[in-house]
Design a protein around this motif. Structure first.
Motif, short mmCIF file in Angstrom:
data_model
loop_
_atom_site.label_atom_id
_atom_site.label_comp_id
_atom_site.label_asym_id
_atom_site.label_seq_id
_atom_site.Cartn_x
_atom_site.Cartn_y
_atom_site.Cartn_z
N ARG A 17 0.80 -1.22 0.00
CA ARG A 17 0.00 0.00 0.00
C ARG A 17 0.83 1.27 0.00
O ARG A 17 0.30 2.36 0.15
CB ARG A 17 -0.92 0.00 1.21
CG ARG A 17 -1.99 -1.07 1.14
CD ARG A 17 -2.79 -1.09 2.38
NE ARG A 17 -1.85 -1.28 3.49
CZ ARG A 17 -2.18 -1.58 4.73
NH1 ARG A 17 -3.43 -1.71 5.03
NH2 ARG A 17 -1.28 -1.75 5.66
N ARG A 18 2.15 1.12 -0.17
CA ARG A 18 3.04 2.28 -0.14
C ARG A 18 4.08 2.17 -1.26
O ARG A 18 4.39 1.08 -1.71
CB ARG A 18 3.77 2.34 1.20
CG ARG A 18 2.86 2.81 2.29
CD ARG A 18 3.41 2.50 3.65
NE ARG A 18 2.58 3.04 4.69
CZ ARG A 18 1.40 2.57 5.05
NH1 ARG A 18 0.89 1.56 4.41
NH2 ARG A 18 0.70 3.12 6.02
N SER A 68 6.71 9.84 2.12
CA SER A 68 6.00 8.96 1.19
C SER A 68 5.62 7.64 1.85
O SER A 68 4.69 6.97 1.40
CB SER A 68 6.81 8.73 -0.08
OG SER A 68 8.03 8.13 0.21
N ARG A 73 -0.44 8.76 -0.71
CA ARG A 73 -1.23 9.36 -1.79
C ARG A 73 -0.57 10.60 -2.38
O ARG A 73 -0.93 11.05 -3.46
CB ARG A 73 -2.64 9.67 -1.30
CG ARG A 73 -2.71 10.74 -0.25
CD ARG A 73 -4.15 11.01 0.16
NE ARG A 73 -4.18 11.98 1.22
CZ ARG A 73 -4.23 11.70 2.50
NH1 ARG A 73 -4.29 10.44 2.87
NH2 ARG A 73 -4.24 12.64 3.41
N LEU A 74 0.42 11.17 -1.70
CA LEU A 74 1.17 12.32 -2.21
C LEU A 74 2.48 11.91 -2.86
O LEU A 74 3.39 12.73 -3.01
CB LEU A 74 1.45 13.31 -1.08
CG LEU A 74 0.25 14.00 -0.46
CD1 LEU A 74 0.70 14.92 0.67
CD2 LEU A 74 -0.53 14.77 -1.50
N SER A 75 2.60 10.66 -3.26
CA SER A 75 3.88 10.16 -3.75
C SER A 75 4.35 10.87 -5.01
O SER A 75 5.56 11.04 -5.21
CB SER A 75 3.81 8.65 -4.00
OG SER A 75 2.92 8.37 -5.04
N THR A 76 3.44 11.32 -5.86
CA THR A 76 3.85 12.02 -7.08
C THR A 76 4.53 13.35 -6.73
O THR A 76 5.62 13.65 -7.23
CB THR A 76 2.63 12.28 -7.99
OG1 THR A 76 2.02 11.02 -8.28
CG2 THR A 76 3.04 12.95 -9.28
N LYS A 115 1.64 3.43 -8.36
CA LYS A 115 0.18 3.43 -8.32
C LYS A 115 -0.26 2.47 -7.24
O LYS A 115 0.28 1.37 -7.13
CB LYS A 115 -0.41 2.97 -9.66
CG LYS A 115 -0.06 3.85 -10.82
CD LYS A 115 -0.75 5.18 -10.71
CE LYS A 115 -0.41 6.05 -11.90
NZ LYS A 115 0.02 7.34 -11.54
N PRO A 116 -1.23 2.86 -6.42
CA PRO A 116 -1.66 1.97 -5.34
C PRO A 116 -2.27 0.68 -5.89
O PRO A 116 -3.00 0.70 -6.86
CB PRO A 116 -2.69 2.78 -4.56
CG PRO A 116 -3.03 3.94 -5.40
CD PRO A 116 -1.97 4.10 -6.43
#
Length: 146
Positions: A17-18, A68, A73-76, A115-116
């Motif tokens: 999930r990460r 991250s 969800r803010l990985s980009t 992508k999750p």
């Protein structure tokens, strides 16, 4: 067997999930970038030294990797910032002898591309989420729009 997960399965689910590998490479990159100014700390105290920029950018690269893990969800956004910080660290810390910069670019790119994944790949869940019914697929009906 016990209904609880083993530690390995829990870690595998947490990791799925990460953006695990991108974050890990970003943290490693930050540590390598921080190593150069840490070894030259006597020079860093001299007036006009830009080694403090190396401390800042190495810490920023490492922070992007840690964040991250916490906020996947803010990985980009975090990936873009990690790439910028690792490339700019060439100016203040020699980019960790360029090894830190290369790892930072790779880790940031992996954060951007992540992508999750769905944690449950059960067929019931997939057919429930899929708008096409199993009956339509079995009949061979054309499901693509014209």
């Amino acid at each position: 067997m016990n209904s609880t997960y083993s530690k390995r399965e829990k870690f595998k689910n947490w990791r799925a999930r990460r953006p695990f590998w991108g974050a890990t490479l970003s943290i490693l990159s930050g540590l390598i970038i921080l190593w150069v100014p840490a070894k030259l700390y006597e020079v860093a105290a001299a007036p006009g030294s830009i080694l403090f920029v190396g401390f800042f950018l190495g810490g920023l690269t490492m922070l992007m990797g840690i964040l991250s893990y916490i906020i996947p969800r803010l990985s980009t956004l975090l990936g873009v910032l990690a790439i910028f910080a690792s490339v700019l660290s060439i100016m203040g810390a020699l980019g960790g002898f360029l090894i830190g910069t290369i790892l930072g670019i790779i880790g940031g790119a992996m954060l951007i591309a992540w992508k999750p994944e769905m944690a449950d790949h059960d067929s019931k869940t997939q057919s429930h989420l899929d708008p096409i019914t199993e009956k339509e697929v079995a009949s061979g009906r054309d499901i693509l729009p014209d």
